[in-house]
Design a protein around this motif. Structure first.
Motif, short mmCIF file in Angstrom:
data_model
loop_
_atom_site.label_atom_id
_atom_site.label_comp_id
_atom_site.label_asym_id
_atom_site.label_seq_id
_atom_site.Cartn_x
_atom_site.Cartn_y
_atom_site.Cartn_z
N GLU A 38 -9.26 -0.82 2.74
CA GLU A 38 -8.84 -2.63 3.85
C GLU A 38 -10.60 -1.98 4.65
O GLU A 38 -10.77 -3.49 5.21
N ARG A 39 -11.30 -0.86 5.42
CA ARG A 39 -11.63 -0.45 6.40
C ARG A 39 -13.30 -1.69 6.15
O ARG A 39 -14.10 -1.63 6.05
N LEU A 40 -13.37 -0.68 4.14
CA LEU A 40 -14.59 -0.61 4.07
C LEU A 40 -14.82 -2.00 3.67
O LEU A 40 -15.91 -2.52 3.81
N TYR A 41 -13.68 -2.99 3.29
CA TYR A 41 -14.27 -4.48 2.54
C TYR A 41 -13.10 -5.80 2.96
O TYR A 41 -13.77 -6.68 3.28
N ALA A 48 -4.22 -4.61 2.43
CA ALA A 48 -3.78 -5.44 1.19
C ALA A 48 -2.53 -5.80 1.31
O ALA A 48 -2.44 -6.37 0.24
N SER A 49 -1.84 -6.32 2.28
CA SER A 49 -0.94 -7.74 1.78
C SER A 49 -1.63 -8.72 1.46
O SER A 49 -0.38 -8.90 0.77
N SER A 95 0.53 -1.10 0.10
CA SER A 95 -0.18 0.02 0.22
C SER A 95 0.68 0.99 0.36
O SER A 95 0.10 2.03 0.31
N ASP A 96 2.46 0.90 -0.48
CA ASP A 96 2.37 2.15 -0.14
C ASP A 96 3.34 2.51 -1.47
O ASP A 96 2.95 1.71 -2.90
N HIS A 146 -6.40 -8.03 -11.69
CA HIS A 146 -5.70 -8.16 -10.29
C HIS A 146 -5.18 -6.69 -9.49
O HIS A 146 -4.64 -5.95 -9.98
N LEU A 147 -5.51 -6.76 -8.49
CA LEU A 147 -5.66 -5.36 -7.24
C LEU A 147 -3.83 -5.48 -7.24
O LEU A 147 -3.02 -6.05 -6.96
N VAL A 148 -3.51 -4.03 -7.51
CA VAL A 148 -1.90 -3.43 -7.40
C VAL A 148 -1.95 -2.65 -6.28
O VAL A 148 -0.74 -2.53 -5.79
N PHE A 149 -3.33 -2.51 -6.39
CA PHE A 149 -3.44 -1.29 -4.60
C PHE A 149 -4.90 -0.71 -4.00
O PHE A 149 -5.58 -0.80 -5.17
N MET A 150 -4.95 -0.88 -3.07
CA MET A 150 -5.33 -0.15 -2.53
C MET A 150 -5.35 0.36 -0.98
O MET A 150 -4.04 0.34 -0.18
#
Length: 559
Positions: free
Chosen positions: A96-99, A103-104, A52-53, A87-91
């Motif tokens: 994170e809280r919503l879903y 991220a890791s 997430s960085d 495919h997820l590359v960032f959140m």
């Protein structure tokens, strides 16, 4: 290994094909790492996303890099990036809280494992896809299902991600949780619908008493019979009283809409209530040519502590419901008996019946049961929910039974019998107006409704008082000084000067300090009565005025 340096495999050694595949994968990863390093060295890469960085590669942009991280981590909106293969590359942390995912643990996973997207229809989904292809972005409202299985309403803005050459590299989602807003809008819509339902029901209940009043007037026009006129007058008095009670409730709409109806409980003969309800419902029953049978015990054997008007509503609503949902020339049976310390009122019809699955919902507020007959009658609900609430306010219960479609219905109301002492039988509910003994008592009647002022003055004249009428505030002041009445019956809503202002000015005069001032108003709440008292009135009556109570008040001037 042999002396020549060759590898040999025994029977238990690794699979050569698997090793070859693994070596191929390692060569691919090494090539990707080499390509990435070469791109960084050539300056083609501005930043790296790791988890997430976000890291910029230009050390001179350290402050900018920190700002980007702070903005993304503190945003309330969820930000997610997906590659071309979804495919997820960032959140960011908000996502994170919503879903409910980190991220890791989620990076590299398909979008379907982050959230499930629900569209209103396929056309909306296709329109969004076309907008993204054509314009590179779209905005839509949809529903996402989270990891815990709950649905959230979201406003989503999606835009294409592109590299320096303009090639598509993925999609950026900025998502705002609007669940609270959607629920608030639905609550407002429901409140608006309830308001409309309330007004429609109230209009219906106000129209009910008008039917017997109109019928009674027509009877009086058709025959000179004194007996018929007397009976018609009693009918109109009862129905007018019911309308006044309902209008009183309308004046405090907020109290009614919040279910804060206060009952005016009195020891009442249930027989009389039922007879009044039958009068109210008879026009509808007769219009549909039903056979109505009413079976009641002797008068004053079913005494209940009840609000007469509200309980009349209950019985009338049940009768109207039976008449409405029974095909023409049907049968309706109304009966009342005493059983186990309760008065039991039963309304039985031969109507269309109620499907079994709807029986538990019949008394729910605003429940609509799809019955063809209802649509043919205009669709205005009778208000069984109101029946239930009023019965429960009387500490009673109401229930329904039906054998199903086409087999009629039976509604039963149980009310506790009154435990108060029995009054003397035959006592008149109201004493007749008495003729005043002193004809020198002067009464000034002030009302901008000319008919109202004149008829009230005629009544007061007939019972022995000297009267005069005027119709606005300024005239009232002049007439008060000229006529010097002992009592002024004064409407509040007058032209030129309000009744409150007239009262204040009269009290300022030496000749007006001892006069009895009686306010007449269509408003009867506690605040209205307080305003009248502060203006100098002795008494506040609500229209239409009870003449017996008014003449008693006028008579009290002498004492």
């Amino acid at each position: 290994m042999t002396a020549a340096g060759d590898w040999t495999m025994d029977a238990m050694g690794p699979d050569p094909e698997a090793m070859a595949h693994e070596n191929a994968e390692l060569r691919i990863q090494l090539q990707e790492a080499h390509d990435t390093l070469r791109a960084i060295q050539s300056g083609d890469v501005d930043a790296l996303i790791v988890g997430s960085d976000i890291y910029t590669l230009d050390s001179s942009n350290a402050a900018t890099n920190k700002l980007r991280q702070d903005v993304l981590s503190q945003m309330e909106d969820s930000v997610l990036a997906f590659d071309n293969d979804h495919h997820l590359v960032f959140m960011n942390p908000a996502a994170e809280r919503l879903y409910g995912k980190t991220a890791s643990a989620t990076l590299g996973r398909p979008k379907a494992e982050v959230f499930e997207e629900t569209w209103t229809d396929d056309a909306a989904r296709q329109a969004a896809k076309e907008a993204l292809d054509r314009q590179g972005a779209f905005q839509a409202i949809s529903v996402h299902r989270t990891v815990d299985g709950s649905n959230i309403h979201v406003e989503t803005r999606v835009s294409l991600l592109r590299d320096a050459s303009g090639a598509r590299t993925g999609q950026l989602y900025v998502i705002r949780n609007i669940t609270e807003r959607v629920e608030a809008e639905r609550a407002l819509q429901e409140a608006d619908r309830q308001k409309d339902e309330f007004l429609a029901t109230l209009a219906h209940e106000l129209r009910n008493p008008l039917a017997p009043i109109r019928n009674a007037l027509q009877l009086m026009q058709l025959t000179p019979s004194a007996e018929v006129h007397e009976r018609a007058r009693h009918i109109m008095e009862r129905q007018l009283g019911q309308m006044v009670h309902l209008v009183d409730d309308l004046l405090d709409v907020s109290r009614i809409s919040q279910g804060k109806v206060q009952l005016r409980l009195e020891r009442t003969d249930l027989n009389q209530i039922i007879q009044t309800a039958v009068e109210t419902s008879r026009p509808l029953v007769e219009a549909r040519r039903h056979a109505l049978t009413v079976t009641l015990p002797l008068p004053q054997t079913l005494m209940v502590d009840a609000d007469e008007t509200r309980l009349c509503q209950v019985v009338s609503n049940l009768l109207n419901n039976a008449a409405k949902y029974t095909p023409e020339r049907g049968t309706i049976e109304l009966s009342a008996v005493a059983a186990d310390g309760h008065a039991v009122v039963t309304v039985r019809d031969s109507g269309v019946g109620i499907p079994k699955e709807y029986l538990p919902k019949v008394f729910d507020l605003f429940t609509q049961i799809d019955r063809t007959l209802e649509r043919s009658q205009g669709g205005l609900g009778i208000g069984l929910a109101l029946v239930k609430r009023l019965v429960e306010l009387h500490r009673g219960q109401v229930s329904v039974q039906s054998g199903g479609t086409g087999r009629g219905s039976v509604f039963t109301v149980r009310l506790p019998l009154s435990s108060k002492a029995q009054p003397a039988l035959g006592a008149a509910p109201h004493a007749p107006l008495e003729v005043a003994s002193a004809g020198d008592l002067r009464v000034l009647v002030v009302d901008d409704n000319v008919d109202g002022a004149e008829t009230l003055a005629q009544v007061l004249t007939l019972v022995g008082y000297q009267t005069r009428t005027v119709h606005d505030g300024l005239e009232a002041l002049g007439a008060a000084q000229d006529f010097l009445p002992h009592v002024i019956v004064l409407d509040i809503g007058l032209p030129h000067l309000s009744g409150h202002e007239v009262a204040r000015r009269i009290r300022q005069q030496s000749w007006g300090r001892e006069m009895m001032l009686i306010a007449l108003s269509g408003w009867g709440q506690e605040e209205d009565r307080k305003k009248s008292a502060e203006a100098g009135f002795n008494k506040h009556f609500v229209k239409p005025v009870d003449l017996l109570a008014l003449t008693d008040e006028v008579r009290s001037y002498r004492s």
